[in-house]
Design an enzyme around this catalytic site. Structure first.
Site, PDB file in Angstrom:
ATOM      1  N   ARG A  73       0.841  -1.206   0.000  1.00  0.00           N
ATOM      2  CA  ARG A  73       0.000   0.000   0.000  1.00  0.00           C
ATOM      3  C   ARG A  73       0.877   1.258   0.000  1.00  0.00           C
ATOM      4  O   ARG A  73       2.049   1.221   0.334  1.00  0.00           O
ATOM      5  CB  ARG A  73      -0.913   0.019   1.227  1.00  0.00           C
ATOM      6  CG  ARG A  73      -2.090  -0.956   1.113  1.00  0.00           C
ATOM      7  CD  ARG A  73      -2.992  -0.890   2.317  1.00  0.00           C
ATOM      8  NE  ARG A  73      -2.258  -1.135   3.544  1.00  0.00           N
ATOM      9  CZ  ARG A  73      -1.830  -0.191   4.382  1.00  0.00           C
ATOM     10  NH1 ARG A  73      -2.114   1.084   4.171  1.00  0.00           N
ATOM     11  NH2 ARG A  73      -1.131  -0.513   5.458  1.00  0.00           N
ATOM     12  N   LYS A 216      -8.404  -2.420   1.215  1.00  0.00           N
ATOM     13  CA  LYS A 216      -8.301  -1.576   2.388  1.00  0.00           C
ATOM     14  C   LYS A 216      -9.106  -0.276   2.214  1.00  0.00           C
ATOM     15  O   LYS A 216      -9.493   0.345   3.197  1.00  0.00           O
ATOM     16  CB  LYS A 216      -6.835  -1.304   2.738  1.00  0.00           C
ATOM     17  CG  LYS A 216      -6.156  -2.491   3.450  1.00  0.00           C
ATOM     18  CD  LYS A 216      -6.820  -2.823   4.750  1.00  0.00           C
ATOM     19  CE  LYS A 216      -6.205  -3.755   5.769  1.00  0.00           C
ATOM     20  NZ  LYS A 216      -5.462  -4.913   5.484  1.00  0.00           N
ATOM     21  N   HIS A 235      -9.703  -4.149  12.777  1.00  0.00           N
ATOM     22  CA  HIS A 235      -8.658  -4.795  11.986  1.00  0.00           C
ATOM     23  C   HIS A 235      -8.230  -6.056  12.745  1.00  0.00           C
ATOM     24  O   HIS A 235      -7.266  -6.039  13.514  1.00  0.00           O
ATOM     25  CB  HIS A 235      -7.473  -3.827  11.817  1.00  0.00           C
ATOM     26  CG  HIS A 235      -6.439  -4.317  10.853  1.00  0.00           C
ATOM     27  ND1 HIS A 235      -5.104  -4.115  11.041  1.00  0.00           N
ATOM     28  CD2 HIS A 235      -6.558  -4.991   9.697  1.00  0.00           C
ATOM     29  CE1 HIS A 235      -4.437  -4.651  10.028  1.00  0.00           C
ATOM     30  NE2 HIS A 235      -5.304  -5.194   9.204  1.00  0.00           N
ATOM     31  N   SER A 254       0.262  -5.648  10.577  1.00  0.00           N
ATOM     32  CA  SER A 254       0.712  -6.529   9.495  1.00  0.00           C
ATOM     33  C   SER A 254       1.832  -7.465   9.968  1.00  0.00           C
ATOM     34  O   SER A 254       2.774  -7.028  10.639  1.00  0.00           O
ATOM     35  CB  SER A 254       1.199  -5.679   8.327  1.00  0.00           C
ATOM     36  OG  SER A 254       1.450  -6.514   7.225  1.00  0.00           O
ATOM     37  N   LYS A 258      -2.468 -12.582  12.232  1.00  0.00           N
ATOM     38  CA  LYS A 258      -3.944 -12.654  12.158  1.00  0.00           C
ATOM     39  C   LYS A 258      -4.396 -13.773  11.217  1.00  0.00           C
ATOM     40  O   LYS A 258      -5.208 -14.618  11.583  1.00  0.00           O
ATOM     41  CB  LYS A 258      -4.543 -11.321  11.649  1.00  0.00           C
ATOM     42  CG  LYS A 258      -4.384 -10.156  12.587  1.00  0.00           C
ATOM     43  CD  LYS A 258      -5.075  -8.917  12.055  1.00  0.00           C
ATOM     44  CE  LYS A 258      -4.533  -8.412  10.737  1.00  0.00           C
ATOM     45  NZ  LYS A 258      -3.114  -8.019  10.759  1.00  0.00           N
ATOM     46  N   THR A 259      -3.870 -13.747   9.996  1.00  0.00           N
ATOM     47  CA  THR A 259      -4.317 -14.725   9.001  1.00  0.00           C
ATOM     48  C   THR A 259      -3.834 -16.125   9.368  1.00  0.00           C
ATOM     49  O   THR A 259      -4.613 -17.079   9.387  1.00  0.00           O
ATOM     50  CB  THR A 259      -3.809 -14.318   7.601  1.00  0.00           C
ATOM     51  OG1 THR A 259      -4.339 -13.030   7.288  1.00  0.00           O
ATOM     52  CG2 THR A 259      -4.256 -15.317   6.544  1.00  0.00           C
ATOM     53  N   ASP A 273      -9.172 -10.771   8.486  1.00  0.00           N
ATOM     54  CA  ASP A 273      -8.596  -9.410   8.512  1.00  0.00           C
ATOM     55  C   ASP A 273      -9.520  -8.261   8.933  1.00  0.00           C
ATOM     56  O   ASP A 273      -9.063  -7.322   9.551  1.00  0.00           O
ATOM     57  CB  ASP A 273      -8.020  -9.098   7.132  1.00  0.00           C
ATOM     58  CG  ASP A 273      -7.041  -7.942   7.139  1.00  0.00           C
ATOM     59  OD1 ASP A 273      -6.081  -7.989   7.925  1.00  0.00           O
ATOM     60  OD2 ASP A 273      -7.235  -6.990   6.378  1.00  0.00           O
ATOM     61  N   ARG A 338       1.754 -12.262  -1.810  1.00  0.00           N
ATOM     62  CA  ARG A 338       0.434 -12.495  -1.209  1.00  0.00           C
ATOM     63  C   ARG A 338      -0.380 -13.485  -2.012  1.00  0.00           C
ATOM     64  O   ARG A 338      -0.224 -13.601  -3.230  1.00  0.00           O
ATOM     65  CB  ARG A 338      -0.361 -11.177  -1.183  1.00  0.00           C
ATOM     66  CG  ARG A 338       0.194 -10.132  -0.251  1.00  0.00           C
ATOM     67  CD  ARG A 338      -0.485 -10.225   1.095  1.00  0.00           C
ATOM     68  NE  ARG A 338       0.085  -9.278   2.035  1.00  0.00           N
ATOM     69  CZ  ARG A 338      -0.409  -9.081   3.258  1.00  0.00           C
ATOM     70  NH1 ARG A 338      -1.464  -9.733   3.671  1.00  0.00           N
ATOM     71  NH2 ARG A 338       0.166  -8.227   4.071  1.00  0.00           N
TER      72      ARG A 338
HETATM   73  P1  ATP Z   1      -1.634  -8.570   7.373  1.00  0.00           P
HETATM   74  O1  ATP Z   1      -2.411  -7.558   8.165  1.00  0.00           O
HETATM   75  O2  ATP Z   1      -0.547  -7.935   6.572  1.00  0.00           O
HETATM   76  O3  ATP Z   1      -2.514  -9.467   6.567  1.00  0.00           O
HETATM   77  P2  ATP Z   1      -1.315 -10.728   9.350  1.00  0.00           P
HETATM   78  O4  ATP Z   1      -1.462 -10.279  10.766  1.00  0.00           O
HETATM   79  O5  ATP Z   1      -2.461 -11.456   8.759  1.00  0.00           O
HETATM   80  O6  ATP Z   1      -0.816  -9.487   8.438  1.00  0.00           O
HETATM   81  P3  ATP Z   1       0.119 -13.118   8.736  1.00  0.00           P
HETATM   82  O7  ATP Z   1      -0.192 -13.115   7.274  1.00  0.00           O
HETATM   83  O8  ATP Z   1      -0.628 -14.108   9.566  1.00  0.00           O
HETATM   84  O9  ATP Z   1      -0.027 -11.657   9.320  1.00  0.00           O
HETATM   85  O10 ATP Z   1       1.677 -13.294   8.872  1.00  0.00           O
HETATM   86  C1  ATP Z   1       2.359 -13.857   9.944  1.00  0.00           C
HETATM   87  C2  ATP Z   1       3.661 -14.412   9.380  1.00  0.00           C
HETATM   88  O11 ATP Z   1       4.557 -14.764  10.419  1.00  0.00           O
HETATM   89  C3  ATP Z   1       3.404 -15.663   8.579  1.00  0.00           C
HETATM   90  O12 ATP Z   1       4.279 -15.666   7.472  1.00  0.00           O
HETATM   91  C4  ATP Z   1       3.752 -16.771   9.592  1.00  0.00           C
HETATM   92  O13 ATP Z   1       4.176 -17.956   8.957  1.00  0.00           O
HETATM   93  C5  ATP Z   1       4.887 -16.131  10.351  1.00  0.00           C
HETATM   94  N1  ATP Z   1       5.080 -16.606  11.748  1.00  0.00           N
HETATM   95  C6  ATP Z   1       6.230 -17.079  12.243  1.00  0.00           C
HETATM   96  N2  ATP Z   1       6.095 -17.377  13.547  1.00  0.00           N
HETATM   97  C7  ATP Z   1       4.849 -17.089  13.906  1.00  0.00           C
HETATM   98  C8  ATP Z   1       4.119 -17.174  15.145  1.00  0.00           C
HETATM   99  N3  ATP Z   1       4.687 -17.624  16.260  1.00  0.00           N
HETATM  100  N4  ATP Z   1       2.829 -16.775  15.145  1.00  0.00           N
HETATM  101  C9  ATP Z   1       2.261 -16.298  14.021  1.00  0.00           C
HETATM  102  N5  ATP Z   1       2.897 -16.187  12.834  1.00  0.00           N
HETATM  103  C10 ATP Z   1       4.179 -16.573  12.766  1.00  0.00           C
HETATM  104 MN    MN Z   2      -3.625 -11.052   7.087  1.00  0.00          MN
END
Ligand code: ATP
Ligand code: MN
Length: 547
Positions: A73, A216, A235, A254, A258-259, A273, A338
């Site tokens: 973004r 977004k 979020h 980010s 979360k995902t 999300d 992504r």
């Molecule tokens: P966004 O808002 O950008 O979508 P997000 O909060 O959804 O971000 P994720 O896509 O879940 O973030 O990314 C977390 C990343 O960190 C993943 O690539 C995951 O494999 C990695 N990771 C490594 N260790 C951990 C952990 N202990 N818990 C969660 N994620 C982890």
């Molecule tokens: Mn996410």
């Protein structure tokens, strides 16, 4: 060869299939004749591959597409129209930079002029918000089939009947991202501009083809209209208990998880999300998920890995030119690779994506300083303090040998998407958590055993065990000790997690370095909170670091 005459009735020729599908864009000043509305994923694949030399199909069937120069973004290029009706409601500043109506009209016209140069346009009419009482009708007008497939995936797909009765959309997105903004236009600081008008319920995209801007942008609209009706937009990801149907929320900036953590085989997936919390419970805003694909493996994240199949979009990934096998470890285009997939590609997804009130509200932080415990229980005042702070850390890049982690504070764990002042969302969250007696937790998915450079990222398996223990109620029963610096209650035991890692100081070889680092982070929390102190209650102000 088959001709139109020899083909079965249902099988239309490409020419017939390309006939305008009854979407008149003339009211917007768009005169392009060939407008393709709500094409199926298969048809959009055909369009993307024909119209876009770079688009291709991955070995597992996902559409591979590239967003060009922008692979994330462009928050500093977002503008919001300053209008008498909403002027006093908006949190003006670096997140919401004002432009006047005339400038919006100029950019809107520029986008429309560009759209009119195209021989074919795509329209996606779909919904945002699974609760029909709060659903918004979104229309996306775009030039790239990849963008149309992305929004088809990320929005809630209407049934054929809903589409025939779609009527006038509530929100219109003009995506002319292939064409730049004019830097001489008032208020423009680059060739990228993402402009929102809350009054017109429109947004215009110029100079960026990053698809996440559209997603977004819709969220930002919901962040304005939700709280106006007493609905809290958030979020966060959400899951639900298979038996009770009650939900749990995972907030976080980010990369905090979360995902990843919402794709949980023990729970139903509500969304990864963007959610809203109304008097009726929670609902997902979206119809798809948008997962980070960096270092994705089928072993660590089987649910997400299998979802990246036909119908999904893979962005900015590197693939083998012969086999079309994707190399998820290759970040030569971007770290922010992504994958977007319809939510029903996750086997445990609950359709419709609505659930009961949350039992638990979990704040995820990726603390690269390694001083925040893997899990802490928060009092209501501490929950507000941490919600307003919205802490995570970034691991500094390799430039100039910088290895110090950088703290990021983003209010409500979603600063860039807020429209009202953070206090508006915080007050709604506090009231709802109190009313529904939700527990609050802080979970560190970041470093353990030392800061980035010395320690290591928390094992995903351990974080999953912690989340399970929150949901099972085990952790609420566990004994705890107050953290000497941050004050929150740190559980001393958790099923399937070695007890010694629960207290970060135990995991650091150099205790003095731990103490100094924790103090330093506490100081960063304090100085960040100063901006919000005048609106926070005495109780919340006192809920920050204690040492
Ligand atoms: P966004 O808002 O950008 O979508 P997000 O909060 O959804 O971000 P994720 O896509 O879940 O973030 O990314 C977390 C990343 O960190 C993943 O690539 C995951 O494999 C990695 N990771 C490594 N260790 C951990 C952990 N202990 N818990 C969660 N994620 C982890
Ligand atoms: Mn996410």
């Amino acid at each position: 060869m088959a001709t139109a005459e020899t083909l079965p009735k249902k099988q239309r020729t490409a020419k017939e299939a390309a006939q305008p599908s009854g979407c008149d864009l003339k009211p917007y000043g768009i005169t392009v004749e060939d407008v393709q509305r709500n094409l199926s994923p298969a048809a959009l694949y055909m369009e993307a591959i024909k119209g876009d030399v770079q688009c291709t199909i991955a070995d597992k069937g996902a559409l591979i597409a590239f967003s060009g120069a922008k692979t994330g973004r462009s928050p500093t290029d977002k503008r919001v129209v300053e209008h008498p009706n909403s002027k006093d409601e908006v949190w003006w500043g670096s997140v919401n930079v004002p432009i006047d109506e005339e400038t919006f009209e100029t950019n809107r016209e520029r986008a429309i002029d560009y759209l009119n140069t195209r021989s074919r346009l795509y329209v996606v009419d779909a919904f945002a918000g699974w609760d029909e009482a709060y659903r918004a009708k979104i229309r996306v007008i775009c030039t790239r089939a990849y963008h149309a497939l992305f929004m088809h995936t990320m929005l809630i797909r209407p049934t054929r009947e809903e589409l025939s009765q779609f009527g006038t959309p509530d929100v219109v997105i003009y995506n002319a991202g292939e064409f730049p903004a004019n830097r001489r236009t008032k208020g423009m600081t680059s060739k990228t501009s993402v402009d929102l008008s809350l009054e017109r319920k429109e947004f215009v995209i110029l100079g960026t083809e990053y698809a996440g801007e559209m997603k977004k942008g819709v969220f930002t609209m919901m962040n304005y209209f939700g709280p106006k009706r007493g609905v809290l937009s958030m979020h966060c990801s959400a899951t639900a208990d298979k038996k009770t149907g009650l939900s749990s929320l995972l907030f976080g900036l980010s990369g905090t998880g979360k995902t990843t953590l919402s794709a949980d085989p023990n729970r139903l997936l509500i969304g990864d999300d963007e959610h809203c919390w109304s008097d009726r419970g929670i609902f997902n805003i979206e119809g798809g998920c948008y997962a980070k694909a960096i270092d994705l493996t089928p072993e660590a994240e089987p649910e997400i890995f299998q979802a990246l199949r036909f119908g999904a979009v893979l962005e900015n990934v590197v693939y083998d030119p012969d086999t079309h096998q994707v190399d998820f470890h290759d970040t030569s285009i971007t770290q922010n690779t992504r994958g977007a997939y319809p939510i029903e590609f996750i086997r445990n997804a609950k359709i419709p994506c609505v659930a009961g009130h949350p039992t638990d509200v979990i704040f995820l932080t990726c603390d690269a300083f390694g001083v925040i415990p893997p899990v802490s229980k928060l009092t209501p005042a501490q929950a507000m303090y941490h919600f307003i702070s919205g802490y995570t850390a970034k691991v500094a890049g390799t430039e100039m040998g910088v290895t110090e982690p950088q703290a990021t504070f983003s209010p409500c764990f979603g600063g860039p998407f807020l429209v009202w002042r953070p206090a508006k969302y915080a007050e709604l969250l506090a009231a709802k958590m109190q009313q529904h007696k939700a527990n609050a937790w802080l979970v560190n998915t970041g470093w353990s055993g030392g800061a980035h450079g010395t320690g290591a990222r928390m094992k995903l398996k351990l974080t999953r065990a912690i989340i399970n223990a929150i949901h099972s109620g085990e952790l609420a029963k566990s004994e705890s000790k107050p953290d000497p610096v941050f004050g929150f209650a740190v559980p001393t035991g958790c099923p399937e997690v070695p007890a010694d890692i629960l207290t970060p100081r135990n995991t650091w070889a150099d205790k003095a370095s731990y103490d100094a680092t924790a103090k330093k982070l506490a100081g960063l929390f304090r100085s960040n909170f100063e901006k919000y102190a005048d609106r926070a209650s005495a109780e919340v102000k006192a809920a920050g670091p204690t040492a």
